[in-house]
Structure formats: structure tokens, C-alpha cells
Design a protein around this motif. Structure first.
Motif, PDB file in Angstrom:
ATOM      1  N   PHE A 368      69.421  46.716  51.299  1.00  0.00           N
ATOM      2  CA  PHE A 368      68.238  46.744  50.229  1.00  0.00           C
ATOM      3  C   PHE A 368      66.651  46.601  50.734  1.00  0.00           C
ATOM      4  N   VAL A 369      66.480  45.239  52.133  1.00  0.00           N
ATOM      5  CA  VAL A 369      66.024  45.188  52.901  1.00  0.00           C
ATOM      6  C   VAL A 369      65.074  45.676  54.242  1.00  0.00           C
ATOM      7  N   ALA A 370      65.837  46.325  54.077  1.00  0.00           N
ATOM      8  CA  ALA A 370      66.121  47.494  55.335  1.00  0.00           C
ATOM      9  C   ALA A 370      65.106  48.423  54.577  1.00  0.00           C
ATOM     10  N   TYR A 371      65.091  48.832  53.714  1.00  0.00           N
ATOM     11  CA  TYR A 371      64.776  49.860  52.684  1.00  0.00           C
ATOM     12  C   TYR A 371      63.264  49.657  52.558  1.00  0.00           C
ATOM     13  N   ILE A 372      63.540  48.072  51.702  1.00  0.00           N
ATOM     14  CA  ILE A 372      61.916  47.725  51.673  1.00  0.00           C
ATOM     15  C   ILE A 372      61.033  47.828  53.021  1.00  0.00           C
ATOM     16  N   ILE A 373      61.960  47.168  54.063  1.00  0.00           N
ATOM     17  CA  ILE A 373      60.909  47.343  55.092  1.00  0.00           C
ATOM     18  C   ILE A 373      60.208  48.623  55.955  1.00  0.00           C
ATOM     19  N   LEU A 374      60.996  49.689  55.952  1.00  0.00           N
ATOM     20  CA  LEU A 374      60.579  50.634  56.225  1.00  0.00           C
ATOM     21  C   LEU A 374      60.343  52.109  55.220  1.00  0.00           C
ATOM     22  N   GLY A 375      60.346  52.043  54.023  1.00  0.00           N
ATOM     23  CA  GLY A 375      59.737  52.551  53.181  1.00  0.00           C
ATOM     24  C   GLY A 375      58.777  51.856  52.896  1.00  0.00           C
ATOM     25  N   LEU A 376      57.749  50.858  53.006  1.00  0.00           N
ATOM     26  CA  LEU A 376      56.514  50.535  53.187  1.00  0.00           C
ATOM     27  C   LEU A 376      55.689  51.215  53.356  1.00  0.00           C
ATOM     28  N   PRO A 377      55.324  51.472  54.839  1.00  0.00           N
ATOM     29  CA  PRO A 377      54.961  52.637  55.004  1.00  0.00           C
ATOM     30  C   PRO A 377      54.739  53.762  54.148  1.00  0.00           C
ATOM     31  N   VAL A 378      55.187  54.576  53.256  1.00  0.00           N
ATOM     32  CA  VAL A 378      55.687  55.560  52.654  1.00  0.00           C
ATOM     33  C   VAL A 378      54.540  55.195  51.724  1.00  0.00           C
ATOM     34  N   GLY A 379      54.470  54.218  50.705  1.00  0.00           N
ATOM     35  CA  GLY A 379      54.114  53.484  50.115  1.00  0.00           C
ATOM     36  C   GLY A 379      52.514  52.562  50.392  1.00  0.00           C
ATOM     37  N   LEU A 380      52.411  52.266  51.357  1.00  0.00           N
ATOM     38  CA  LEU A 380      51.458  51.552  51.598  1.00  0.00           C
ATOM     39  C   LEU A 380      50.063  53.186  52.052  1.00  0.00           C
ATOM     40  N   GLU A 381      50.495  54.048  52.571  1.00  0.00           N
ATOM     41  CA  GLU A 381      50.021  55.036  52.877  1.00  0.00           C
ATOM     42  C   GLU A 381      48.874  55.241  52.698  1.00  0.00           C
ATOM     43  N   SER A 382      48.900  56.402  51.510  1.00  0.00           N
ATOM     44  CA  SER A 382      48.313  56.583  50.152  1.00  0.00           C
ATOM     45  C   SER A 382      46.813  54.994  49.435  1.00  0.00           C
ATOM     46  N   ILE A 383      47.526  53.786  49.320  1.00  0.00           N
ATOM     47  CA  ILE A 383      47.228  52.812  49.367  1.00  0.00           C
ATOM     48  C   ILE A 383      45.279  52.697  49.749  1.00  0.00           C
ATOM     49  N   MET A 384      46.147  52.278  51.329  1.00  0.00           N
ATOM     50  CA  MET A 384      45.509  52.248  52.638  1.00  0.00           C
ATOM     51  C   MET A 384      44.380  52.935  52.904  1.00  0.00           C
ATOM     52  N   THR A 385      44.782  55.048  52.594  1.00  0.00           N
ATOM     53  CA  THR A 385      43.832  55.381  53.500  1.00  0.00           C
ATOM     54  C   THR A 385      42.766  56.148  52.191  1.00  0.00           C
ATOM     55  N   LYS A 386      43.197  56.073  51.328  1.00  0.00           N
ATOM     56  CA  LYS A 386      43.018  55.938  50.011  1.00  0.00           C
ATOM     57  C   LYS A 386      43.325  58.354  50.321  1.00  0.00           C
ATOM     58  N   THR A 387      43.950  58.781  50.970  1.00  0.00           N
ATOM     59  CA  THR A 387      43.935  60.017  50.805  1.00  0.00           C
ATOM     60  C   THR A 387      45.774  60.282  50.331  1.00  0.00           C
ATOM     61  N   ALA A 388      46.246  61.334  49.637  1.00  0.00           N
ATOM     62  CA  ALA A 388      47.187  61.915  48.880  1.00  0.00           C
ATOM     63  C   ALA A 388      47.962  62.780  49.440  1.00  0.00           C
ATOM     64  N   ASP A 389      47.958  62.860  51.329  1.00  0.00           N
ATOM     65  CA  ASP A 389      48.027  63.322  52.335  1.00  0.00           C
ATOM     66  C   ASP A 389      49.153  63.047  52.772  1.00  0.00           C
ATOM     67  N   LEU A 390      50.200  61.478  52.573  1.00  0.00           N
ATOM     68  CA  LEU A 390      51.211  61.394  52.981  1.00  0.00           C
ATOM     69  C   LEU A 390      51.636  62.421  54.597  1.00  0.00           C
ATOM     70  N   ALA A 391      50.835  61.972  55.075  1.00  0.00           N
ATOM     71  CA  ALA A 391      51.205  62.353  56.703  1.00  0.00           C
ATOM     72  C   ALA A 391      52.162  61.067  57.332  1.00  0.00           C
ATOM     73  N   TYR A 392      52.313  60.737  57.079  1.00  0.00           N
ATOM     74  CA  TYR A 392      54.087  59.236  57.263  1.00  0.00           C
ATOM     75  C   TYR A 392      55.253  60.409  56.753  1.00  0.00           C
ATOM     76  N   LEU A 393      55.093  60.447  55.308  1.00  0.00           N
ATOM     77  CA  LEU A 393      56.234  60.802  54.478  1.00  0.00           C
ATOM     78  C   LEU A 393      56.737  62.269  55.417  1.00  0.00           C
ATOM     79  N   THR A 394      55.351  62.997  55.449  1.00  0.00           N
ATOM     80  CA  THR A 394      55.534  64.653  55.758  1.00  0.00           C
ATOM     81  C   THR A 394      56.365  64.844  57.388  1.00  0.00           C
ATOM     82  N   GLU A 395      55.619  63.530  58.271  1.00  0.00           N
ATOM     83  CA  GLU A 395      56.374  63.434  59.418  1.00  0.00           C
ATOM     84  C   GLU A 395      57.745  62.889  59.726  1.00  0.00           C
ATOM     85  N   ILE A 396      58.060  62.542  59.497  1.00  0.00           N
ATOM     86  CA  ILE A 396      59.999  61.540  58.524  1.00  0.00           C
ATOM     87  C   ILE A 396      60.489  62.818  58.210  1.00  0.00           C
TER      88      ILE A 396
END
Length: 526
Positions: A368-396
Motif C-alpha cells: 500500500f505504501v509502495a503504491y502511494i509513493i510510486l503513484g504520487l508522480p501520476v497524481g501530482l503531474e497535472s496538478i503541478m504542470t497545470k496540463t492534462a498531458d500525463l507525460a509520466y503516465l504515458t512513458e510508464i
């Protein structure tokens, strides 16, 4: 070597859990847009061929891998592949092959689920929005609604954590009380929702344009247009088969490891494929494509992820009973995603439990903790970049969720069909109501399936080169420099996870079969 591992409580529980393992988000949003964007009926021809040449043979191999490995007390892919590869090569070589397979499965179950859980959370959140009218305001486009959603921390993280907590709770309770119980509950609900949606889809007529009827949408998917039949359609169909059946991930083998040594795997494999195809082709194709065609016409269906979260919500808010239909659709996605995600979650808990001696309940919390840590970039990308491109998710997803599935399937076929050879056929047929004939094994498992897998891998590699995925800055972010660090971050995570996975898998094999590796000959058999 004692084996006190848990087993499935009932045959129906096993089949439903395995079907839930295979049935996921890809059945209901990926299949419709793949079919629609690759020629409709023209796509279905290579799709069904791929089911026969790739899907069924690899599914049989993975069930065989799992049951055989479970007999030795293994629930993860590295030792399972080692056990079969050592029948055709020296144990030291087999250990490398097993560690490579284990590394890939570790990366798939850890990284794919890190973003898959977010999409499950989106589905749950959109189900809530459907019931509360959250996207019904016609002055705001559904595209804006989606962007606002993924840039809203409270929405993104609340539903993500709820979904992840549900997975953790289910896995924590074990195979019978957790996974099997949830499968018996969720799978009938999933099929019920799918059937209701399919009936509603086929009975809506032509609400927008007389030429855009739901029945013409059904006609689009079943009448092939050979002018659109291309190599791209063939590769897309084969890729969809890997994705939809959850092969090349290690999770089918993990579930099969909880079988008893003489439990049938032939009928069970075919039942898993059949239930998956019913959900994908009959329910997914009938529920989504006709409704999309009726409201958006032939050009509105090949919209990828946007079909589920942007295009269809636009349909739901304009149709009678749209809130109810929309809620059914998103809860259907949630249930489908949940039953696949639980399998990936369980794989990692089994790794901790069986390879490292961690108690299941504690292991569920660690993952559960591992998924939280590795899932944070997926959730934070759009919030921090103010885009909907989801580049991190796309590359993974490009590398781990798509390309690596084919590579891992190729490794499994080599280990089982070529290295273990006809011993794999004998093992496969143990306890079987039906038997796989020798000619089928030789024609498909040893010839057509590996050949087709290698051809698809070759052309997929060419497509990746053309698309710029091998470049330092992939083409999909070359015009958005702010997203390049997210892509590079994803690549670093991928490399680190693959290395850790290889080391863990090799260590696991060495710990249990150290004598074999030191002597370089097989000495442990059950």
C-alpha cells in the motif's frame, strides 16, 4: 520442501477470480476505441486470429507455469520460469532467464498498478459525479471537467486512496476470504451492469442524426471494410489480446499457483478466455460502440482514453436517464479495474510473503505504501504542470504497460514451450478433463505462437522507433519542455525497478536452489 500455501475455496470462485484478473479497464474503454480506430470489422478478423494463435496458447502456458510453480511453493514468476527453463538448459542459465522474467513481472505489477489505480480512482470519482450531476453543466465542456478533475487534489487523491485501500483490505484477507469473496461479489455485478448498458445502448435509436443509429454502430463493428485492413490493424489487434487477457504480466500464473497439483487447467484456461471475450466483445463492444456511434457518428469513437472520460460524459448529460447510465458506466469501469488491480497487488504481497517471510497483513500495508509513493508522480503531474498531458503516465505505459508485456510473453514461451518442451505438455494435461493434443502443442506453442510474438515485437519496436520513444526527448513531449523532466523521471524509475526486480528474483532463486546453481545440475524435484 513443504508447501502449506493457501488454495482456492471453490471452482466457481477460481474461475470468477481468474476472469476478474483478465477483465479490466481495457475491455470497456481500450477495446472499443482500438476497434473503432482500426477499421471496425476489419480489426475483428486479426483480433480473433490473435486470440487463437496468441491468447489461448499463452494463457495455457501461464496457468501451467503457475500450477507447476505452486507445487514447489512459489507464487512469483522468477522461480516459476526457472523451474521450467532448467529442463532444457543448465540451472545457472535458467536462473538468469528466471530472474529476467521475475524482473519484468515485478516492474509490471508495481508500475502498471501505480497508474492503473489512479484510473480506477477516476472511474469511482466520475461515478460520484454522475450521481451528483457533477458534469451536467452544459456551459462547461466535458474536456474542461476532466482537466479540472485531474488538477483537483482533493478529488484525485481521495478516490485514489479509497480504491487503493479497498485493494489492500481485500488482499490482506487472503485468497479465499479476500480475493475469492470479492470476485464472487464483483463479477456478477460487473456482468449485470454491462448487460443493462448494452440493452440501453441498442434501444436508443437515432437521437442526433438519422444516419447515426445505434444499430449502425453495431454494424460498423461486425462488417469488415477490407480497404482499412493494414499491418497497423494486425499489430493493434495482437497488442489488445495481450492487454485484455492480462498475459505477459505474471498475475495469471500467480493466481494459478494456488491450485492443487492435479486441478484442471485446460478447461479453466478456456473458461477464463471465454468470460473475458464475452465481457470485451459482447458487452464492451455492444455497450460502448453503438452508444458512441448514435451520438457522435463514425468519427467520434476512436478517441482513446477521452472516449471514457470526455466523449461519453458528453453523451450522458444529453440523453434521457443519463445520470443513471453514466453512473452504471463508471462503476462498471471501477469494478473491472478493481478485479485486475487486486491481482497485481496480490502478486507483490505473495513476493513479500513467500520470498521474504513477511506476514500477509504486513505485506499488504507495505505494498500500500509502495503504491502511494510510486503513484504520487501520476497524481501530482497535472496538478503541478497545470496540463492534462500525463507525460509520466504515458512513458510508464508505453514501456511497462505495453511493450514489456510482449517481451515477457516471449520469455515465458521460450522457457515453457522450447526449454521444458514436451514435459510442459505432459504437465499441462495433468488432471485435465480435456487434453491438449501433441500436434496443437507443436504447431502453436512451439511454432506459431513464438513466431507471431517475435514478429509483433519486431514491428512494435519499429513503431516505437518511428514514434520517437527511443530518443532522449520523445516526440510526444518535444514541444512541451516542462514535461521532459517527468518523462526522464519515469525512465529512471523504470530502470531502478527493473534492476531491483532482477536482483530480488535472482536472490529468491538462489536461496531455494543454491545447491543446484553451485553444482549446475537439477537435484530438487517434487
Amino acid at each position: 520442501m513443504s508447501n502449506s500455501r493457501e488454495n482456492w475455496g471453490s471452482k466457481i470462485g477460481l474461475i470468477l477470480a481468474m476472469a476478474g484478473n483478465a477483465i479490466g479497464l481495457g475491455n470497456f474503454w481500450r477495446f472499443p476505441y482500438q476497434a473503432a480506430s482500426n477499421g471496425g470489422g476489419a480489426f475483428m478478423i486479426p483480433y480473433f486470429i490473435a486470440i487463437i494463435v496468441l491468447g489461448i496458447p499463452v494463457m495455457l502456458l501461464e496457468w501451467n507455469l503457475g500450477r507447476y510453480g505452486g507445487k514447489y511453493g512459489h507464487g512469483t514468476l522468477g522461480p516459476m520460469v526457472y523451474l521450467q527453463a532448467r529442463e532444457g538448459t543448465k540451472p545457472r542459465n535458467a536462473a538468469i532467464i528466471g530472474a529476467v522474467a521475475g524482473s519484468f513481472a515485478f516492474a509490471v505489477t508495481l508500475l502498471v498498478n501505480s497508474y492503473y489505480n489512479h484510473i480506477i480512482g477516476w472511474s469511482l470519482g466520475y461515478g460520484f459525479l454522475s450521481l451528483t450531476g457533477g458534469y451536467s453543466d452544459m456551459s462547461i465542456s466535458t474536456g474542461e471537467v476532466f482537466v479540472n478533475y485531474i488538477q483537483n487534489p482533493s478529488m484525485v487523491f481521495t478516490f485514489w486512496v479509497i480504491a487503493l485501500a479497498g485493494l489492500g483490505f481485500a488482499v490482506m484477507r487472503g485468497v479465499q476470504k479476500g480475493i475469492e469473496t470479492w470476485a464472487k461479489l464483483m463479477m456478477p455485478v460487473l456482468y449485470t451492469f454491462g448487460i443493462v448498458l448494452a440493452i440501453r445502448s441498442l434501444t436508443m435509436g437515432s437521437p442526433v442524426n438519422p444516419d447515426w443509429s445505434s444499430m449502425k454502430g453495431l454494424n460498423f463493428i461486425w462488417n469488415p471494410d477490407f480497404s482499412t485492413f493494414t499491418w497497423k490493424s494486425i499489430v493493434a489487434a495482437a497488442g489488445q489480446v495481450f492487454f485484455t487477457l492480462s498475459v505477459g504480466m505474471g498475475i495469471i500464473a500467480n493466481y494459478a499457483s494456488y491450485l492443487k497439483p492435479d486441478d484442471d487447467i485446460i478447461v479453466s484456461s478456456l473458461a477464463t478466455v471465454s468470460l473475458n471475450e464475452f465481457a470485451e466483445v459482447i458487452l464492451g463492444g455492444t455497450a460502448v460502440i453503438p452508444i458512441a456511434y448514435a451520438f457522435m457518428g463514425p468519427d467520434g469513437m476512436g478517441q482513446g482514453v477521452g472516449l471514457a472520460f470526455i466523449a461519453l460524459p458528453n453523451v450522458f448529460r444529453t440523453m434521457g436517464g443519463g445520470q443513471f447510465v453514466g453512473a452504471l458506466w463508471f462503476f462498471l469501469l471501477f469494478f473491472a479495474g478493481f478485479t485486475s488491480a487486486i491481482a497485481m497487488y496480490n502478486y507483490l504481497v505473495a513476493l513479500l510473503e513467500e520470498d521474504m517471510g513477511v506476514a500477509r497483513s504486513k505485506g499488504a500495508w507495505i505494498i500500500f505504501v509502495a503504491y502511494i509513493i510510486l503513484g504520487l508522480p501520476v497524481g501530482l503531474e497535472s496538478i503541478m504542470t497545470k496540463t492534462a498531458d500525463l507525460a509520466y503516465l504515458t512513458e510508464i505505459d508505453n514501456w511497462i504497460g505495453s511493450y514489456l508485456l510482449i517481451v515477457l510473453a516471449a520469455v515465458e514461451v521460450i522457457a515453457c514451450a522450447w526449454l521444458m518442451g514436451e514435459k510442459a505438455l505432459i504437465e499441462m494435461n495433468k488432471g485435465g478433463i480435456w487434453k491438449i493434443p501433441k500436434w496443437f502443442f507443436k504447431l502453436f506453442h512451439q511454432a506459431l505462437t513464438p513466431l507471431t510474438t517475435f514478429v509483433i515485437l519486431f514491428f512494435s519496436t519499429l513503431d516505437y522507433i518511428k514514434a520517437g520513444y527511443f530518443r532522449a526527448v520523445p516526440s510526444f513531449v518535444e514541444n512541451t519542455p516542462a514535461l521532459v523532466p517527468w518523462v526522464n523521471g519515469a525512465r529512471v524509475v523504470i530502470i531502478v525497478v527493473l534492476i531491483v526486480g532482477f536482483m530480488q528474483s535472482y536472490k529468491s532463486i538462489k536461496r531455494k536452489y543454491g545447491k543446484e546453481l553451485s553444482e549446475n545440475k537439477v537435484s530438487i524435484r517434487i
